[in-house]
Write a protein that holds these residues in place. Structure first.
Motif: not given
Length: 328
Positions: A48-57, A267-284
């Protein structure tokens, strides 16, 4: 991904030789509970992070957040995801007029594909409100809401009997303690000649989820070993018809996701923050490495009641023509 794959392989080689006391320091903790109330919290945390987030990738065809099926290495993400849906439908031997129940339907793409291409009636269960809102809107837009019903409820509350039971990417969130109950649910949900398919990330041997992934990304997650998968089938005396491992297909899927994510990371960083973006890049990146190194597997298991004799003689019908759609 290349760096993390090298690290995973090095650690795996080192663990064959290091002292037992180091295992105690290295071990991961048990996943969070996956009861009905806890499952809602776990799913909300990730889906439930948001459909817009998942639609990006994710793919633009059906928003599939599970392993794609690359019949040829040069296929696009959209082609491979639609091929996965077709591959699953063929394994279930769907025919017009059949009834299907889906446990954990994501954004509803498989349910719509089954209804649109095979003329079956689908009841699809999910507890993510964000995903269900998208799924229902798409079914109505495509004129499929007469064949597909999206149910906001836990899979444990599935009722009725169906020609097919399918679950793509949910078993990882069920929790091993709930496997017997899931097995019995599938048994009661399947008609006498019904077929079930479970598609799940897995392991070659029992192992807990990485603690960082469990805490930051997938709370409550536990990918089963192939032996634990078979225990689920054995519990209700199911006959296992087919086991396929799509490990390298998932590595390629994740590579496509990471390319899309990287292209949209601002766009992800704008929606959340840099820490979130870095965490998801590490996860992927870590997930790509884990599938390449063999730390993770992707199992598709097909099974039926032990006394069902209405079975195909071979798998030849699965491959009579390519699953990958043309012109996409």
């Amino acid at each position: 991904p290349d760096l993390m794959e090298a690290m995973y392989r090095a650690v795996h080689a080192a663990r064959q030789k290091w002292p037992k006391w180091l295992d105690a320091l290295w071990r991961n903790h048990n996943p969070r509970p996956t009861g009905i109330s806890e499952a809602r919290e776990n799913i909300h945390h990730h889906y439930d992070l948001g459909n817009e987030f998942y639609q990006l990738w994710l793919d633009s065809a059906e928003m599939q957040y599970t392993c794609a099926y690359y019949e040829q290495a040069d296929k696009t993400l959209e082609q491979a995801q639609l091929a996965k849906l077709e591959h699953v439908c063929r394994k279930l031997r769907l025919k017009p007029g059949m009834t299907v129940v889906e446990a954990g339907c994501g954004w509803g793409g498989l349910a719509r594909y089954m209804a649109r291409n095979y003329g079956v009636t689908v009841h699809a269960y999910n507890i993510s409100r964000e995903q269900l809102a998208y799924a229902r809107a798409e079914a109505e837009r495509q004129g499929l809401d007469n064949l597909v019903t999206y149910v906001e409820d836990d899979y444990r509350n599935i009722e009725g009997q169906y020609d097919a039971f399918v679950s793509i990417g949910m078993l990882e969130h069920v929790g091993k303690d709930n496997y017997p109950a899931l097995s019995e649910l599938i048994k009661h949900s399947l008609k006498p000649d019904g077929i079930a398919l479970l598609h799940s990330i897995g392991r070659n041997r029992p192992m807990l989820m990485n603690a960082w992934i469990e805490k930051r990304i997938f709370p409550g997650a536990y990918p089963p070993s192939i032996g634990e998968f078979m225990e689920l089938c054995e519990h209700s005396d199911f006959s296992v018809l087919d086991v396929e491992n799509l490990r390298l297909h998932y590595a390629q899927t994740l590579s496509h996701w990471m390319d899309n994510f990287t292209a949209n990371q601002d766009k992800v960083t704008e929606m959340y923050d840099e820490h979130f973006t870095r965490a998801w890049r590490l996860y992927l990146a870590g997930s790509i490495a884990a599938f390449r190194a063999g730390s993770l597997q992707l199992f598709q298991v097909v099974f039926t009641h032990g006394d069902n004799n209405q079975l195909p003689r071979s798998r030849q019908d699965l491959y009579t023509f390519p699953a990958t759609p043309e012109g996409i």
